[in-house]
Write a protein that holds these residues in place. Structure first.
Motif, PDB file in Angstrom:
ATOM      1  N   LYS A  32       1.408  59.361 -22.059  1.00 37.77           N
ATOM      2  CA  LYS A  32       1.931  58.222 -22.894  1.00 37.77           C
ATOM      3  C   LYS A  32       2.681  57.169 -21.989  1.00 37.77           C
ATOM      4  O   LYS A  32       2.666  56.197 -22.168  1.00 37.77           O
ATOM      5  N   ASP A  35       0.524  55.428 -19.546  1.00 44.49           N
ATOM      6  CA  ASP A  35      -0.096  54.384 -20.138  1.00 44.49           C
ATOM      7  C   ASP A  35       0.477  53.211 -21.062  1.00 44.49           C
ATOM      8  O   ASP A  35      -0.290  52.387 -21.269  1.00 44.49           O
ATOM      9  N   HIS A  36       1.738  53.354 -20.951  1.00 42.43           N
ATOM     10  CA  HIS A  36       2.311  52.382 -21.560  1.00 42.43           C
ATOM     11  C   HIS A  36       2.409  50.848 -20.722  1.00 42.43           C
ATOM     12  O   HIS A  36       2.453  51.000 -19.792  1.00 42.43           O
ATOM     13  N   PRO A  37       2.138  49.943 -21.548  1.00 38.50           N
ATOM     14  CA  PRO A  37       2.047  48.586 -20.955  1.00 38.50           C
ATOM     15  C   PRO A  37       3.209  48.081 -20.211  1.00 38.50           C
ATOM     16  O   PRO A  37       2.907  47.611 -19.180  1.00 38.50           O
ATOM     17  N   MET A  38       4.373  48.379 -20.695  1.00 43.27           N
ATOM     18  CA  MET A  38       5.526  48.093 -19.804  1.00 43.27           C
ATOM     19  C   MET A  38       5.623  48.888 -18.329  1.00 43.27           C
ATOM     20  O   MET A  38       5.893  48.251 -17.408  1.00 43.27           O
ATOM     21  N   GLN A  40       3.041  50.026 -16.806  1.00 42.84           N
ATOM     22  CA  GLN A  40       1.786  49.559 -16.205  1.00 42.84           C
ATOM     23  C   GLN A  40       2.039  48.069 -15.471  1.00 42.84           C
ATOM     24  O   GLN A  40       1.733  47.714 -14.302  1.00 42.84           O
ATOM     25  N   GLY A  41       2.823  47.298 -16.137  1.00 41.64           N
ATOM     26  CA  GLY A  41       3.349  46.032 -15.701  1.00 41.64           C
ATOM     27  C   GLY A  41       4.379  46.198 -14.541  1.00 41.64           C
ATOM     28  O   GLY A  41       3.950  45.494 -13.463  1.00 41.64           O
TER      29      GLY A  41
END
Length: 59
Positions: A32, A35-38, A40-41
């Motif tokens: 989780k 895979d969190h967008p923050m 990943q960014g």
């Protein structure tokens, strides 16, 4: 990929000490988070900065 393998390895070691249920909980939590967008960014920014820093040595 290295971070994923490190996470799996860490989850395995901790999981073997705490039992299968705890291992699965650790793996789910790691996935989780990974895979969190923050996250990943932030990983993309870090990769770009490392590429800038070490890419210039090759060229």
């Amino acid at each position: 990929m290295k971070k994923f393998l490190l996470g799996v390895g860490l989850g395995y070691v901790l999981g073997t000490k705490a039992g299968r249920g705890r291992y699965e909980q650790i793996v789910r939590t790691y996935r989780k988070l990974a895979d969190h967008p923050m996250v990943q960014g932030a990983a993309g920014v870090a990769r770009a900065k490392l590429g800038e820093r070490f890419g210039h040595r090759n060229g």
